[in-house]
Write a protein that holds these residues in place. Structure first.
Motif, PDB file in Angstrom:
ATOM      1  N   LYS A 187      23.827  -4.140 -53.335  1.00  9.61           N
ATOM      2  CA  LYS A 187      23.193  -2.829 -53.283  1.00  9.61           C
ATOM      3  C   LYS A 187      23.994  -1.800 -54.080  1.00  9.61           C
ATOM      4  N   ARG A 211      22.357   0.694 -56.811  1.00  5.91           N
ATOM      5  CA  ARG A 211      22.525   2.152 -56.831  1.00  5.91           C
ATOM      6  C   ARG A 211      23.125   2.622 -58.157  1.00  5.91           C
ATOM      7  N   SER A 263      28.244   3.743 -50.562  1.00  8.70           N
ATOM      8  CA  SER A 263      26.872   3.344 -50.873  1.00  8.70           C
ATOM      9  C   SER A 263      25.865   4.281 -50.213  1.00  8.70           C
ATOM     10  N   ASN A 264      26.105   4.589 -48.948  1.00  9.11           N
ATOM     11  CA  ASN A 264      25.194   5.474 -48.215  1.00  9.11           C
ATOM     12  C   ASN A 264      25.189   6.891 -48.794  1.00  9.11           C
ATOM     13  N   ALA A 304      23.195   7.040 -51.901  1.00  7.59           N
ATOM     14  CA  ALA A 304      21.759   7.106 -51.633  1.00  7.59           C
ATOM     15  C   ALA A 304      21.331   8.549 -51.364  1.00  7.59           C
ATOM     16  N   THR A 317      21.295  10.430 -54.648  1.00  5.31           N
ATOM     17  CA  THR A 317      20.121  10.023 -55.422  1.00  5.31           C
ATOM     18  C   THR A 317      18.885  10.746 -54.914  1.00  5.31           C
TER      19      THR A 317
END
Length: 254
Positions: free
Chosen positions: A78, A82, A47-48, A51, A54
């Motif tokens: 989350k 994303r 997930s990080n 980010a 992105t």
């Protein structure tokens, strides 16, 4: 997996967070990638890193990480956010919609996913409008998606305001009916009957004339309020119709 490997993964993640906060995205990606090597089962690392991708506008890579994040933790909201974001930037509107719907199944009231759903519809409509304009030889408007989203938010706010005013109006009408019923019931009482008027949670003795005068005053106040609410409702209806016309025009008459 050993405790040592997990500790190394967390240390890499912590370092990556520091880089991310400072907008050093390449360094952050390296750290999150290290964390994934140490512990590939932790969805947060994907997930990080998504980010970071992105932020760098590398949306295909962000999509891959978001997809893996959801695979590892299907209940992690989350991850859906994303995935929607990356699909949206890639103009994969159907895939973005599906991801948003899956997330909303977990939390139907999630405001971020709800906003993303509105943005998907706005961008999809804007693209359709741009395609139509292109086919007709018209210049495409770059601000269509933003305008559509702003209009959708405004329309939603108007609907909420209309519902509130309608509730106030209904309450006012109920109070008027109760006042009329009380006055009607009073006419059947003997002229010398003891009467009381409610004051908050208490009852005070009062004459028939005092009670009738009070209810007449209340009725006049309620009628004035009812007119104000009706006027407000009519204004909101006109505003809602105007917003809908603008929305349809922006979408190309559809």
């Amino acid at each position: 997996m050993s405790v040592d490997m997990k500790a190394k993964a967390e240390a890499s993640k912590a370092e990556g967070n520091t880089h991310f906060t400072s907008k050093r995205y390449d360094e952050a990606i390296e750290c999150y990638s290290s964390a994934i090597k140490f512990d590939p089962s932790n969805h947060l690392y994907f997930s990080n890193r998504a980010a970071c991708y992105t932020a760098k506008k590398e949306f295909s890579a962000a999509k891959a990480d978001a997809t893996e994040c959801i695979k590892l933790s299907p209940s992690f909201l989350k991850g859906y956010y994303r995935l929607v974001q990356s699909n949206l930037e890639l103009s994969l509107f159907d895939e973005a919609t599906n991801a948003a719907r899956e997330g909303l199944k977990l939390d139907p009231d999630n405001s971020e996913l709800q906003k993303q759903m509105r943005l998907i519809k706005a961008k999809k409509a804007a693209k359709a409008s741009a395609d139509r304009n292109q086919s007709l030889g018209r210049p495409a408007s770059q601000g269509d998606a933003k305008e559509l989203l702003e209009l959708q938010d405004a329309m939603q706010a108007t609907r909420r305001e209309m519902n509130e005013v309608q509730q106030y109006l209904s309450g006012c009408q109920r109070e008027q009916k109760m006042a009329e019923l009380t006055k009607s019931e009073m006419s059947s009482f003997p002229s010398d009957a003891a009467m009381y008027r409610s004051v908050g949670k208490m009852f005070m003795k009062a004459t028939r004339d005092e009670i009738e005068s009070y209810h007449d005053s209340q009725s006049a106040t309620l009628q004035k309020k009812e007119k104000q609410y009706n006027d407000k409702l009519e204004y909101l209806k006109k505003r809602a119709n105007s917003q809908m016309v603008n929305y349809k025009e922006l979408r190309g008459g559809r």
